[in-house]
Design a protein around this motif. Structure first.
Motif, short mmCIF file in Angstrom:
data_model
loop_
_atom_site.label_atom_id
_atom_site.label_comp_id
_atom_site.label_asym_id
_atom_site.label_seq_id
_atom_site.Cartn_x
_atom_site.Cartn_y
_atom_site.Cartn_z
N MET A 89 0.37 -42.49 -25.29
CA MET A 89 0.91 -41.18 -24.95
C MET A 89 0.80 -40.24 -26.14
O MET A 89 0.57 -39.04 -25.98
N THR A 90 0.97 -40.77 -27.36
CA THR A 90 0.78 -39.93 -28.54
C THR A 90 -0.65 -39.44 -28.63
O THR A 90 -0.91 -38.27 -28.95
N ALA A 91 -1.60 -40.31 -28.31
CA ALA A 91 -3.00 -39.93 -28.36
C ALA A 91 -3.33 -38.86 -27.33
O ALA A 91 -4.09 -37.93 -27.61
N ILE A 92 -2.75 -38.97 -26.15
CA ILE A 92 -3.08 -38.00 -25.11
C ILE A 92 -2.48 -36.63 -25.43
O ILE A 92 -3.11 -35.60 -25.17
N VAL A 93 -1.28 -36.60 -26.00
CA VAL A 93 -0.70 -35.32 -26.39
C VAL A 93 -1.52 -34.67 -27.49
O VAL A 93 -1.81 -33.46 -27.45
N ALA A 94 -1.91 -35.46 -28.48
CA ALA A 94 -2.72 -34.92 -29.57
C ALA A 94 -4.06 -34.42 -29.05
O ALA A 94 -4.54 -33.35 -29.45
N SER A 95 -4.69 -35.19 -28.15
CA SER A 95 -5.98 -34.76 -27.61
C SER A 95 -5.85 -33.50 -26.78
O SER A 95 -6.74 -32.64 -26.79
#
Length: 261
Positions: free
Chosen positions: A3-9
């Protein structure tokens, strides 16, 4: 982590490919989906390891399962689209396709409008990055200053805040259930029945997950396929039937009754 990766992306894509939803979805696929699939594979491999199944057996089974589930999912999707009226719309609250709706909304917010920039309507949300950076440091400092307060060492803000990323599309009513089950198993049973917890907690978690999947399948075949509605009670209010009438409101508090993905 995913989820952290998707928010950053999402935020990065809104800055570099604003106005291009196709580029946004492509960027999101490589930045998040590939990583998510790898993590799912690792989690499943971990289960196989705990069950003492050799990796040379687990890996081909994963390949076979991926092929079978891909075919079944495609057939199921075609069947649902052709047999369920108003699927993926607000007119069918049982089949609103919240995950797909979330992806569609993200592609509009980040890919088309590029809303996460300082001059946009949602720019105040960017302060979440600052808050998320400060809170772990603050809890660590408090633990160092007051080492005699044992429960300060148990505070983990990244884990606390990670759960909030599931709000879209998870209904709000699911969070009290998660908290209750987590409190029972990871506090009460961990403290007062630790031997049982150590031996059965992980297996019981898998059993509950499988039970939910099997129960959902049975409910669909026995009730929803026969147009039998779930009994109405106070916890089913709101357009998503989760007891929250405002869960479908937009940023300004407006509740739309005609939303399509």
């Amino acid at each position: 982590m995913t989820m952290t990766a998707i928010v950053a992306s999402d935020v990065i894509s809104s800055l570099i490919v604003s106005g291009n939803p196709i580029a946004y979805l492509t960027f999101r696929t490589f930045a998040y989906t590939c990583q998510n699939q790898v993590l799912i594979y690792l989690m499943n491999s971990k289960i196989g390891h705990y069950m003492k199944i050799p990796p040379r057996i687990v890996f081909p089974l994963f390949i076979l399962a991926s092929i079978i589930t891909s075919i079944i999912q495609y057939i199921t999707a075609i069947y649902l689209l052709n047999h369920l009226p108003h699927i993926c719309t607000s007119k069918n609250p049982v089949w609103r396709c919240l995950s797909l709706q979330n992806t569609h909304t993200s592609s509009i917010i980040f890919g088309v409008t590029g809303s996460f920039i300082w001059s946009s309507q949602y720019s105040s949300m960017l302060y979440g990055f600052l808050i998320g950076t400060i809170l772990p440091i603050l809890s660590w400092l408090l633990w160092k200053i007051f080492p005699h307060i044992k429960w300060l060492a148990l505070i983990n803000f990244p884990i606390f805040l990670m759960a909030t990323t599931n709000f879209p599309p998870a209904p709000a009513a699911e969070f009290p259930s998660w908290f209750l089950i987590g409190f029972i198993f990871n506090f009460i049973l961990y403290r007062y029945a630790h031997n049982w917890w150590e031996k059965y907690a992980y297996i019981f978690s898998i059993a509950m997950s499988c039970g939910v999947a099997i129960c959902s399948f049975i409910i669909f075949l026995a009730f929803q396929l026969n147009h039998t509605d779930f009994p109405q009670w106070w916890g089913l209010g709101g357009i998503n039937r989760d007891g929250c009438p405002l869960d479908s409101a937009n940023f300004s508090g407006f509740i739309s009754t005609e939303r399509y993905i």
